[in-house]
Motif scaffolding. Structure first.
Motif, PDB file in Angstrom:
ATOM      1  N   MET B 117       0.831  -1.203   0.000  1.00  0.00           N
ATOM      2  CA  MET B 117       0.000   0.000   0.000  1.00  0.00           C
ATOM      3  C   MET B 117       0.869   1.257   0.000  1.00  0.00           C
ATOM      4  N   LEU B 118       1.854   1.282   0.872  1.00  0.00           N
ATOM      5  CA  LEU B 118       2.707   2.466   0.916  1.00  0.00           C
ATOM      6  C   LEU B 118       3.492   2.601  -0.389  1.00  0.00           C
ATOM      7  N   ASP B 119       3.947   1.494  -0.912  1.00  0.00           N
ATOM      8  CA  ASP B 119       4.643   1.548  -2.199  1.00  0.00           C
ATOM      9  C   ASP B 119       3.774   2.204  -3.258  1.00  0.00           C
ATOM     10  N   SER B 120       2.543   1.765  -3.293  1.00  0.00           N
ATOM     11  CA  SER B 120       1.623   2.291  -4.296  1.00  0.00           C
ATOM     12  C   SER B 120       1.402   3.792  -4.104  1.00  0.00           C
ATOM     13  N   LEU B 121       1.201   4.192  -2.864  1.00  0.00           N
ATOM     14  CA  LEU B 121       0.991   5.619  -2.582  1.00  0.00           C
ATOM     15  C   LEU B 121       2.191   6.440  -3.024  1.00  0.00           C
ATOM     16  N   ARG B 122       3.351   5.873  -2.826  1.00  0.00           N
ATOM     17  CA  ARG B 122       4.581   6.596  -3.159  1.00  0.00           C
ATOM     18  C   ARG B 122       4.758   6.725  -4.662  1.00  0.00           C
ATOM     19  N   THR B 123       4.617   5.616  -5.371  1.00  0.00           N
ATOM     20  CA  THR B 123       4.883   5.664  -6.815  1.00  0.00           C
ATOM     21  C   THR B 123       3.848   6.512  -7.541  1.00  0.00           C
ATOM     22  N   ARG B 124       2.686   6.671  -6.942  1.00  0.00           N
ATOM     23  CA  ARG B 124       1.665   7.485  -7.603  1.00  0.00           C
ATOM     24  C   ARG B 124       1.654   8.905  -7.064  1.00  0.00           C
ATOM     25  N   ASN B 125       2.676   9.250  -6.285  1.00  0.00           N
ATOM     26  CA  ASN B 125       2.847  10.611  -5.791  1.00  0.00           C
ATOM     27  C   ASN B 125       1.663  11.070  -4.943  1.00  0.00           C
ATOM     28  N   LEU B 126       1.029  10.122  -4.258  1.00  0.00           N
ATOM     29  CA  LEU B 126      -0.025  10.507  -3.335  1.00  0.00           C
ATOM     30  C   LEU B 126       0.577  10.889  -1.990  1.00  0.00           C
ATOM     31  N   VAL B 127       1.730  10.359  -1.715  1.00  0.00           N
ATOM     32  CA  VAL B 127       2.516  10.838  -0.581  1.00  0.00           C
ATOM     33  C   VAL B 127       3.924  11.125  -1.101  1.00  0.00           C
ATOM     34  N   ARG B 128       4.615  11.967  -0.364  1.00  0.00           N
ATOM     35  CA  ARG B 128       5.982  12.302  -0.736  1.00  0.00           C
ATOM     36  C   ARG B 128       6.868  11.951   0.448  1.00  0.00           C
ATOM     37  N   GLN B 129       7.940  11.241   0.184  1.00  0.00           N
ATOM     38  CA  GLN B 129       8.822  10.840   1.282  1.00  0.00           C
ATOM     39  C   GLN B 129      10.143  11.594   1.211  1.00  0.00           C
ATOM     40  N   LYS B 130      10.420  12.324   2.278  1.00  0.00           N
ATOM     41  CA  LYS B 130      11.703  13.012   2.391  1.00  0.00           C
ATOM     42  C   LYS B 130      12.442  12.396   3.568  1.00  0.00           C
ATOM     43  N   LYS B 131      13.487  11.696   3.246  1.00  0.00           N
ATOM     44  CA  LYS B 131      14.226  11.014   4.306  1.00  0.00           C
ATOM     45  C   LYS B 131      13.285  10.105   5.091  1.00  0.00           C
ATOM     46  N   GLN B 132      13.156  10.373   6.367  1.00  0.00           N
ATOM     47  CA  GLN B 132      12.297   9.547   7.212  1.00  0.00           C
ATOM     48  C   GLN B 132      10.850  10.034   7.205  1.00  0.00           C
ATOM     49  N   ASP B 133      10.653  11.285   6.835  1.00  0.00           N
ATOM     50  CA  ASP B 133       9.323  11.863   6.974  1.00  0.00           C
ATOM     51  C   ASP B 133       8.505  11.675   5.708  1.00  0.00           C
ATOM     52  N   ILE B 134       7.245  11.428   5.905  1.00  0.00           N
ATOM     53  CA  ILE B 134       6.308  11.292   4.800  1.00  0.00           C
ATOM     54  C   ILE B 134       5.269  12.391   4.924  1.00  0.00           C
ATOM     55  N   GLU B 135       4.905  12.990   3.799  1.00  0.00           N
ATOM     56  CA  GLU B 135       3.808  13.949   3.859  1.00  0.00           C
ATOM     57  C   GLU B 135       2.827  13.679   2.734  1.00  0.00           C
ATOM     58  N   LEU B 136       1.583  14.020   3.006  1.00  0.00           N
ATOM     59  CA  LEU B 136       0.498  13.807   2.064  1.00  0.00           C
ATOM     60  C   LEU B 136       0.533  14.911   1.015  1.00  0.00           C
ATOM     61  N   THR B 137       0.418  14.540  -0.250  1.00  0.00           N
ATOM     62  CA  THR B 137       0.373  15.556  -1.299  1.00  0.00           C
ATOM     63  C   THR B 137      -1.066  15.990  -1.530  1.00  0.00           C
ATOM     64  N   ALA B 138      -1.230  17.036  -2.340  1.00  0.00           N
ATOM     65  CA  ALA B 138      -2.591  17.493  -2.667  1.00  0.00           C
ATOM     66  C   ALA B 138      -3.356  16.387  -3.375  1.00  0.00           C
ATOM     67  N   GLY B 139      -2.687  15.712  -4.282  1.00  0.00           N
ATOM     68  CA  GLY B 139      -3.321  14.590  -4.983  1.00  0.00           C
ATOM     69  C   GLY B 139      -3.697  13.485  -4.018  1.00  0.00           C
ATOM     70  N   GLY B 140      -2.880  13.297  -3.015  1.00  0.00           N
ATOM     71  CA  GLY B 140      -3.170  12.276  -2.020  1.00  0.00           C
ATOM     72  C   GLY B 140      -4.422  12.615  -1.239  1.00  0.00           C
ATOM     73  N   GLU B 141      -4.595  13.880  -0.902  1.00  0.00           N
ATOM     74  CA  GLU B 141      -5.805  14.290  -0.166  1.00  0.00           C
ATOM     75  C   GLU B 141      -7.045  14.050  -1.007  1.00  0.00           C
ATOM     76  N   ARG B 142      -6.962  14.386  -2.287  1.00  0.00           N
ATOM     77  CA  ARG B 142      -8.104  14.130  -3.169  1.00  0.00           C
ATOM     78  C   ARG B 142      -8.399  12.646  -3.250  1.00  0.00           C
ATOM     79  N   PHE B 143      -7.331  11.876  -3.380  1.00  0.00           N
ATOM     80  CA  PHE B 143      -7.483  10.417  -3.484  1.00  0.00           C
ATOM     81  C   PHE B 143      -8.207   9.849  -2.260  1.00  0.00           C
ATOM     82  N   LEU B 144      -7.807  10.294  -1.078  1.00  0.00           N
ATOM     83  CA  LEU B 144      -8.391   9.777   0.148  1.00  0.00           C
ATOM     84  C   LEU B 144      -9.850  10.192   0.274  1.00  0.00           C
ATOM     85  N   ALA B 145     -10.139  11.451  -0.083  1.00  0.00           N
ATOM     86  CA  ALA B 145     -11.505  11.934   0.025  1.00  0.00           C
ATOM     87  C   ALA B 145     -12.414  11.169  -0.932  1.00  0.00           C
TER      88      ALA B 145
END
Lengths: 224, 224
Positions: B117-145
């Motif tokens: 699941m996390l892999d999928s979120l990452r490759t589709r740019n729904l989340v962005r991973q910087k080092k250890q931290d992950i943040e939700l992208t705008a596209g990710g928020e739309r996806f979840l909603a």
DNA sequence: TTCATGCTTCGATGGTAGCCGAAGCATTGT
DNA sequence: ACAATGCTTCGGCTACCATCGAAGCATGAA
């Protein structure tokens, strides 16, 4: 294990001295490593047993060369890793300037020109790099077809990727590997832009005058 | 020199155990190499200093993984050379059954599906991973909603981050924790896609047939 | 707090491997 | 034949480093 063979400083120096593909005698390698001939003899026997070197007797001399390009490729990879940490050995990359400029890594172009080529492809969006993976863009496909007569269907392979980033030994940056890297190198040879050095086993790639011009026109960064 | 690091048998065993890309704890690596924890600690420090491994602290455990694909590539090359001379190494493949596929980690999804699941979120740019931290992208928020009826304001918490990379026990790669990871798992349960196993104390998560289909539609990588 | 777990640091030991001197082959040249 | 050169083998020395026991921190749980 193979890595232990490369791990010893004396042996590492010998192998590095052989990285240009030429063969050296046992005594030359001893001097290169800064050890006595009898110590070198022991090392060379081990390297030969490990499959990294191949001997060739000639008169009372015994020449050693790297077994093949696979060995050279692995050594190059190790040197690349070492370069990143700054934990480098005394010798920084190849001393041979020709080898530094253009050489064969497995079957693709490495050295200054190889790195420069991938740089150019990247900045002009002919390839796109995501993390470790590189993929060809639509513009890249057009570029290859128009300038090098390379079509995408020539590049498909069951187990090998089209594009792959390969860490460059001397430049400490990536150059292009994969079926595309191989195809481009092959095309350069067919177009008589460049050819592997005549010396058997040498990994140096010599560019012709026109080849250098054409290469610079396609991948030049203005300063070359 | 890097090769000397790989040359030691104990270290080589550790690196080989990490070749699948997953992370292992220091003690697991010690057992893998057949040495005591204090010896392993010394080796791991050297491998880290040499840039081959990267540590990740989690609780009182210390996970190690290969630094990047370049390291893995060089190791693979070395293994290839070793294989030619006849010296091969065996691959370990023992482990558990269905707990491995999907289970609860605190309050979020773990196991093969969690990592996927996390892999999928990452490759589709729904989340962005910087080092250890992950943040939700705008596209990710739309996806979840749109797909899970999860809105960003449901996720805010005074002390807990929205996204957090949690090292997976069985897969040894990251899955998604944080308030988002918990919210998604809760939603899966509400939608009757999945439920914790009935047996008391079990951490297994059973997916329903339709749940599995829906999950695969959202996060599948094609082969599942 | 106290206890348990996981990992690291310290100190001492031992095995291994690199190293060289001397002697032994092998090849070539005179 | 003899000598010279190039390389290898042998023996002993030395230094390095992997290894483990014991103790010291750090984190998490009771």
């Amino acid at each position: 294990m193979v890595a232990a063979l490369v791990g010893d400083p004396a042996r590492a120096n010998m192998l590095t001295a052989l990285m240009n593909g030429r063969a050296l005698t046992a005594s030359e390698l001893a001097q290169e490593a800064g050890i006595t001939p009898q110590t070198a003899s022991s090392h060379l026997a081990k390297l030969e047993a490990g499959g990294l070197l191949e001997p060739e007797k000639q008169g009372r001399h015994r020449y050693y060369r790297l077994t093949d390009d696979d060995v050279a490729g692995v050594l190059e990879g190790l040197a690349g890793l070492a370069a990143r940490t700054g934990h480098m050995r005394v010798r920084t990359g190849p001393k041979d300037p020709a080898l530094r400029r253009a050489r064969i890594c497995y079957d693709h172009l490495a050295g200054d020109l190889g790195v420069q080529m991938l740089d150019s492809l990247r900045t002009r969006n002919l390839v796109r790099q995501k993390k470790q993976d590189i993929e060809l863009t639509a513009g890249g496909e057009r570029f290859l077809a128009r300038n090098l007569q390379i079509s995408p269907d020539m590049l498909s392979h069951p187990r090998r990727p089209v594009c792959k980033a390969c860490l460059d030994w001397s430049e400490r940056r990536h150059h292009l590997a994969g079926t595309l890297g191989a195809a481009m190198m092959q095309r350069f040879a067919e177009l008589k832009w460049a050819a592997r050095d005549a010396t058997p086993g040498s990994r140096v790639v010599n560019f012709t005058r026109t080849g250098e011009k054409q290469f610079a026109a396609l991948f030049g960064s203005g300063k070359d």
